[in-house]
Write an enzyme that holds these catalytic residues in place. Structure first.
Site, short mmCIF file in Angstrom:
data_model
loop_
_atom_site.label_atom_id
_atom_site.label_comp_id
_atom_site.label_asym_id
_atom_site.label_seq_id
_atom_site.Cartn_x
_atom_site.Cartn_y
_atom_site.Cartn_z
CD1 TRP A 1 -30.73 29.31 -26.52
CD2 TRP A 1 -30.19 27.15 -26.37
NE1 TRP A 1 -30.36 28.89 -27.63
CE2 TRP A 1 -30.09 27.54 -27.42
CE3 TRP A 1 -30.14 25.94 -25.71
CZ2 TRP A 1 -29.93 26.37 -28.58
CZ3 TRP A 1 -29.87 24.99 -26.62
CH2 TRP A 1 -29.73 25.19 -27.95
CD GLU B 1 -27.87 31.57 -24.33
OE1 GLU B 1 -28.16 30.70 -23.51
OE2 GLU B 1 -26.85 31.54 -24.85
CE LYS C 1 -27.43 28.58 -31.46
NZ LYS C 1 -26.94 27.38 -30.75
CG ASP D 1 -23.69 32.37 -26.30
OD1 ASP D 1 -22.60 32.52 -26.82
OD2 ASP D 1 -23.60 31.54 -25.62
CG HIS E 1 -26.01 32.72 -29.36
ND1 HIS E 1 -26.96 32.13 -28.30
CD2 HIS E 1 -25.07 31.65 -29.29
CE1 HIS E 1 -26.62 30.84 -27.99
NE2 HIS E 1 -25.48 30.67 -28.57
CG HIS F 1 -24.26 31.94 -21.82
ND1 HIS F 1 -25.07 31.13 -22.24
CD2 HIS F 1 -24.56 32.12 -20.39
CE1 HIS F 1 -25.46 30.71 -21.17
NE2 HIS F 1 -25.42 31.07 -20.15
CG ASP G 1 -22.86 29.42 -31.23
OD1 ASP G 1 -22.12 29.92 -30.29
OD2 ASP G 1 -23.81 28.93 -30.91
CG ASP H 1 -20.28 27.33 -27.53
OD1 ASP H 1 -20.82 28.25 -26.96
OD2 ASP H 1 -21.45 26.80 -28.66
CG ASP I 1 -22.49 28.62 -23.57
OD1 ASP I 1 -21.87 27.39 -23.43
OD2 ASP I 1 -23.48 28.78 -23.97
C1 RNT Z 1 -26.71 27.22 -27.03
C2 RNT Z 1 -26.70 28.40 -25.89
C3 RNT Z 1 -26.83 27.65 -24.37
C4 RNT Z 1 -26.05 26.38 -24.25
C5 RNT Z 1 -25.98 25.75 -22.92
C6 RNT Z 1 -25.39 24.51 -22.79
O1 RNT Z 1 -26.31 27.77 -28.19
O2 RNT Z 1 -25.70 29.19 -25.96
O3 RNT Z 1 -26.51 28.66 -23.62
O4 RNT Z 1 -24.71 26.54 -24.73
O5 RNT Z 1 -27.12 26.10 -22.24
ZN ZN Z 2 -25.24 30.39 -24.11
#
Ligand code: RNT
Ligand code: ZN
Length: 425
Positions: free
Chosen positions: A191, A232, A234, A266, A269, A293, A301, A303, A333
């Site tokens: 990523w 990955e 985004k 993810d 994302h 993720h 986003d 988290d 994640d």
């Molecule tokens: C960032 C991504 C990625 C990170 C990690 C720490 O937006 O989601 O996966 O969260 O690599």
């Molecule tokens: Zn991620």
């Protein structure tokens, strides 16, 4: 102290629940056997707010930001391992641990990211071996002076790109060494934060650079029994609001045309009302395997810690209904520094496992029959009734059998650990 349930009650409740599920044609014991085989990869970075242990001065965190300052975060690799072990003891099943390159142990020597070697992860590998778990890995393409411009693998300067290409190559080799040592392939996830705060004029050139960098990184084939590469995407980030180089379309196209490459989805994302659950069945028609993720975005986003939400349930349903579990690597994640970090790990992972259990307890044939015969009335009515079947009784029995705290009792253990260990750091 939170209530600790009586074993006898748990067993009685389970045997009643088993009969109820059997009425729908579902075998609850079989669901639990399957559940015990599904690993979830816990993201190491929840344990220390995505800090790592390198001490590389950098102005930019790649748009990743943990908020909160709850006491007791892990400050060394030993502390992080200790916290992770505590976490594993509160979660049923055997799981995995997902590391980032910035968590290497170089014995006080400054080793830049392009020079990292498997030996810098040997203590992690030994630890994983002693617990009988697999490891996953990520190159760290942020929080480094050469990432301060916001661009890494797609940087216009070939020297900067070259540094990150070499870091990603080094990371694949570390992943392969981990997978080989542990007898289970490491999923190595690329990523990058690359993007622009404001409206770019040239959206194409950085993407051409990224494609070229990925071609270089992935040129050498590695044994898929040891390492699986994944990319990955985004949509936007802090500092990359207007443009992200590695968008969904970019990586979807790249992974679809590159045999053996996985794609990572993810949950944070995509557009806020878009869910990754609906993407799984499309993508798996064109790529062999996926990494997830699993996260929880709140308005963006953000988290947040994963909870048993409709979104999460929908993801688990897709994996179970179509037999996708062997082709999907479930990773988490999230990073929340405003609550006890171990509680965050435990809450998020237990939620993921509960969602899988719920999906495994679904009488899918019954629902499918209703759908296939055009009886959408029964489909909707059934879906609603299934929501209140005794999932809790099966879950509690599973925890009891796996030797981990039942119900909210794990919180007692976390509070005790906080007192004994975390607050003394
Ligand atoms: C960032 C991504 C990625 C990170 C990690 C720490 O937006 O989601 O996966 O969260 O690599
Ligand atoms: Zn991620």
């Amino acid at each position: 102290m939170l209530p600790v349930m009586n074993e006898k009650n748990i067993e009685t409740a389970f045997s009643n629940a088993k009969e109820i599920y059997a009425l729908y044609g579902v075998d609850a014991e079989k669901a639990l056997d399957t559940l015990a085989q599904i690993p979830v990869s816990l993201n190491c970075w929840q344990g220390d707010d995505v800090g790592g242990f390198e001490n590389i001065a950098s102005a930019d965190g790649g748009g990743i930001q943990a908020t909160g300052n709850y006491p007791g975060k892990a400050k060394t690799a030993d502390q992080l391992r200790q916290d992770a072990e505590k976490t594993f003891s509160l979660i049923p099943g055997r799981h995995r641990f997902n590391l980032h390159a910035m968590y290497g142990e170089t014995g006080g020597k400054k080793v830049d990211r392009d020079a990292l070697l498997p030996e810098h992860f040997s203590r992690w590998i030994d630890w994983a071996k002693s617990l009988g778990i697999g490891l996953d890995f990520n190159p760290t393409c942020f929080a480094h002076p050469l990432a301060d411009s916001g661009m890494t693998l797609s940087h216009a300067d070939p020297k900067v790109r070259g540094f990150w290409v070499n870091h990603c190559i080094a990371s694949r080799k570390i992943g392969a060494a981990m997978g080989k040592a542990l007898g289970s392939p490491t999923v190595t996830n690329i990523w990058i934060p690359d993007g622009m705060k404001d409206i770019p004029v040239d959206r194409l050139a950085p993407r051409e650079h990224l494609r070229q960098s990925l071609d270089q990184i992935l040129e050498e084939p590695l044994n898929p029994k040891h390492n699986l590469d994944t990319v990955e995407c985004k949509l936007f980030g802090i500092g990359s609001e207007s443009y992200v180089v590695g968008s969904h379309e970019f990586y979807m196209g790249y992974a679809a045309q590159r045999k053996g490459l996985l794609l990572t989805l993810d949950s944070g994302h995509f557009h806020p009302t878009e869910t990754i659950a609906d993407k799984i069945s499309s993508i798996l028609l064109f790529v062999d395997e996926l990494q997830l993720h699993v996260s929880r975005g709140v308005r963006w986003d953000s988290d947040h810690v994963v909870i048993l939400s409709d979104d999460l349930k929908a993801i688990a349903e897709e994996l179970v209904r179509h037999n996708f579990l062997p082709r999907v690597h479930i990773g988490l994640d999230f990073f929340d520094a405003s609550i006890n970090r171990i509680a965050a790990w435990v809450t998020g992972t237990r939620a993921m496992i509960k969602a899988l259990l719920l999906a495994l307890l679904e009488p899918t044939d019954l629902l499918r029959k209703a759908e296939q015969s055009g009886d959408f009335t029964a489909r909707l009515g059934l879906i609603e009734e299934l929501k209140t079947l005794p999932l809790g009784a099966v879950w509690e029995y599973y925890c009891l059998n796996q030797g981990v705290p039942v119900g909210a009792a794990w919180l007692n253990k976390v509070k005790q650990y906080e007192k004994d260990v975390l607050l003394k750091r």
